[in-house]
Design an enzyme around this catalytic site. Structure first.
Site, PDB file in Angstrom:
ATOM      1  N   LYS A  22       6.121   2.593  -8.347  1.00  0.00           N
ATOM      2  CA  LYS A  22       6.931   3.739  -7.916  1.00  0.00           C
ATOM      3  C   LYS A  22       8.270   3.685  -8.657  1.00  0.00           C
ATOM      4  CE  LYS A  22       3.959   5.039  -4.712  1.00  0.00           C
ATOM      5  NZ  LYS A  22       3.285   6.346  -4.597  1.00  0.00           N
ATOM      6  N   HIS A  72      -9.506   6.602  -7.294  1.00  0.00           N
ATOM      7  CA  HIS A  72      -8.558   7.237  -6.380  1.00  0.00           C
ATOM      8  C   HIS A  72      -9.196   8.522  -5.843  1.00  0.00           C
ATOM      9  CE1 HIS A  72      -4.818   9.062  -4.917  1.00  0.00           C
ATOM     10  NE2 HIS A  72      -4.254   7.890  -5.034  1.00  0.00           N
TER      11      HIS A  72
HETATM   12  C1  CAP Z   1       0.506   5.434  -1.841  1.00  0.00           C
HETATM   13  C2  CAP Z   1       0.004   6.393  -2.902  1.00  0.00           C
HETATM   14  C3  CAP Z   1      -1.473   6.618  -2.851  1.00  0.00           C
HETATM   15  C4  CAP Z   1      -1.987   6.922  -1.484  1.00  0.00           C
HETATM   16  C5  CAP Z   1      -3.126   7.937  -1.520  1.00  0.00           C
HETATM   17  C6  CAP Z   1       0.670   7.745  -2.800  1.00  0.00           C
HETATM   18  O1  CAP Z   1       1.874   5.287  -2.012  1.00  0.00           O
HETATM   19  O2  CAP Z   1       0.280   5.900  -4.194  1.00  0.00           O
HETATM   20  O3  CAP Z   1      -1.766   7.651  -3.781  1.00  0.00           O
HETATM   21  O4  CAP Z   1      -2.472   5.727  -1.002  1.00  0.00           O
HETATM   22  O5  CAP Z   1      -3.610   8.088  -0.221  1.00  0.00           O
HETATM   23  O6  CAP Z   1       0.890   8.293  -3.889  1.00  0.00           O
HETATM   24  O7  CAP Z   1       0.880   8.179  -1.693  1.00  0.00           O
HETATM   25  P1  CAP Z   1       2.706   4.702  -0.781  1.00  0.00           P
HETATM   26  P2  CAP Z   1      -5.080   7.597   0.129  1.00  0.00           P
HETATM   27  O8  CAP Z   1       2.211   3.296  -0.543  1.00  0.00           O
HETATM   28  O9  CAP Z   1       4.146   4.724  -1.258  1.00  0.00           O
HETATM   29  O10 CAP Z   1       2.451   5.591   0.364  1.00  0.00           O
HETATM   30  O11 CAP Z   1      -5.104   6.136  -0.224  1.00  0.00           O
HETATM   31  O12 CAP Z   1      -5.216   7.887   1.585  1.00  0.00           O
HETATM   32  O13 CAP Z   1      -6.010   8.403  -0.723  1.00  0.00           O
HETATM   33 MG    MG Z   2      -0.368   7.583  -5.232  1.00  0.00          MG
END
Ligand code: CAP
Ligand code: MG
Length: 411
Positions: free
Chosen positions: A150, A266
């Site tokens: 991030k 993903h």
């Molecule tokens: C998590 C994340 C992932 C999510 C997607 C985001 O970041 O990188 O893409 O996990 O959701 O962009 O939100 P954070 P899922 O840890 O900062 O939330 O795994 O439910 O598909």
């Molecule tokens: Mg993400």
């Protein structure tokens, strides 16, 4: 007119049919609603074609074998999926095609599928799966722990790679590109992979085996070129956003012998069709298809602990779809990610068990003392939960965890 598509109570040969369960919302009697699906997705249409012979129906017609309450079970003869070409696109056009648009059905949700071996054996399945990933990372029993670099986009290659290095020094086993990062001008794929690979080599030398999943989601005709560039620059894992890319994008990487690395899958965009309990496609269906085409790891949610909308029973069903026996196909590791931080670990791991890849982006990079401390705190929380030690107790002797709990609290 006798309804040819109804075969209620008939026992279908599981090797002769691809079987689907649908939840249906309709003003029609449930049997009729079921036969509308079978008709539309096999040999029929809204009116009986004069060209539909008994022989064609008998050979290729789908059958409704159960219709109770709001559930129907439809069996599609495997011959409907025969031939060299067609693949998952053709499977989905049958089991998840026009039926969603039928006016007579106010809502339809494809809840589960059972794919016969004669079909699954055409697909590669995961190269590594859970055991293969554990072996690469020398992580025999604890959850894999990862982060998502991030901010989602914006870091140039050097700073991006520094993040990965700090996360590895903090004890994480995995890191990944975010789902919207591929080859943007500010962080081109080749430069990013090269910079990250150098850091992974350094981590390896320093006793921290770690892999990073590089997102190469792109136009179908380019994905192998993108993979080549990543692999030439030392990529240890590739990532695909399966729903924006298509299942075939995962399959081509899993099948191509020149790729050879684990595939992180993903699920960006899944909420468009998984979220509505009365219309769409369930995550367990997606899980079985992702596993069949070769995903080594796949996001299934956070068992109600993170930021994303959750249906816990469906997430447990997803985990089962990824890991239960399925014609000898390697199990895919469930990925739990989205809004997680160290304070969630005991509750999450109590539901997920240890055969899981836990990830935190904000929950690592948002730590007051930075990425390495955030990674350390997450690793400490997983260790504590694995050993059944209350986090508050463990935090007394682990500063990084203490500060994480002070920052985000815990469940
Ligand atoms: C998590 C994340 C992932 C999510 C997607 C985001 O970041 O990188 O893409 O996990 O959701 O962009 O939100 P954070 P899922 O840890 O900062 O939330 O795994 O439910 O598909
Ligand atoms: Mg993400």
């Amino acid at each position: 007119m006798k309804n040819e598509y109804l075969a209620l109570g008939e026992e279908l040969d599981p090797e002769g049919y691809l079987i689907c369960d649908y939840r249906v919302k309709s003003d029609l009697p449930i049997e009729t609603a079921g036969s509308r699906i079978a008709e539309e997705e096999s040999t029929g249409t809204w009116t009986r074609p004069t060209t539909l012979t008994e022989d064609i129906y008998e050979r290729y017609g789908a059958k409704v074998v159960m219709a109770q309450g709001n559930m129907v079970r439809v069996g599609y003869p495997v011959i409907d999926f025969s031939g060299e070409f067609g693949g998952v696109p053709q499977i989905l056009s049958i089991i998840a095609g026009n039926l969603f648009g039928l006016e007579s059905l106010r809502g339809v949700r494809l809840q589960d599928i059972w794919i016969p071996k004669v079909i699954t054996e055409r697909y590669p399945g995961p190269r590594y799966g859970i055991s293969g990933l554990r072996k690469i990372l020398d992580r025999p029993e604890k959850p894999l722990i990862g982060t998502i670099v991030k901010p989602k986009i914006g870091l140039p290659p050097k700073e991006f790679a520094d993040y990965v290095y700090e996360a590895g020094k903090g004890g994480l086993t995995n890191s990944k590109d975010d789902e919207t990062l591929v080859d943007q001008d500010f962080c081109p794929l080749e430069a990013r992979v090269s910079a990250v690979s150098e850091k992974l080599d350094l981590l390896e030398e320093e006793g921290h085996p770690m892999i990073h999943a590089h997102n190469i989601s792109t136009s179908a005709h380019e994905i192998l070129d993108a993979a080549d560039i990543a692999l030439e620059n030392g990529a240890r894992q590739l990532m695909v956003d399966v729903f924006t890319e298509g299942f075939s994008g995962v399959q081509v990487l899993a099948e191509d012998p020149s790729v050879g690395v684990p595939l992180h899958v993903h699920r960006a965009m899944h909420g468009a069709f998984t979220r509505d309990p009365e219309h769409g496609i369930s995550m367990p269906v997606a899980c079985k298809l992702v596993r069949m085409v070769g995903g080594d790891s796949f996001h299934i949610g956070t068992y109600g602990t993170g930021k994303m909308h959750a249906n816990i029973s469906e997430e447990l069903h997803s985990e089962k779809a990824l890991t239960e026996e399925m014609h000898g196909i390697h199990p895919t590791i469930p990925v739990s990610s989205g809004g997680l931080h160290p304070g969630h670990m005991p509750e999450l791991m109590a539901k997920s068990g240890n055969d899981v890849q836990i990830q935190a982006g904000g929950g690592v990079s948002g730590h007051p003392d930075g990425v390495r401390a955030g990674a350390t705190a997450l690793m400490q929380a997983v260790d504590a939960a694995f050993d059944g030690i209350p986090l508050r107790e463990y935090a007394k002797s682990h500063d990084e965890l203490r500060k994480a709990l002070e920052t985000w609290g815990y469940r």
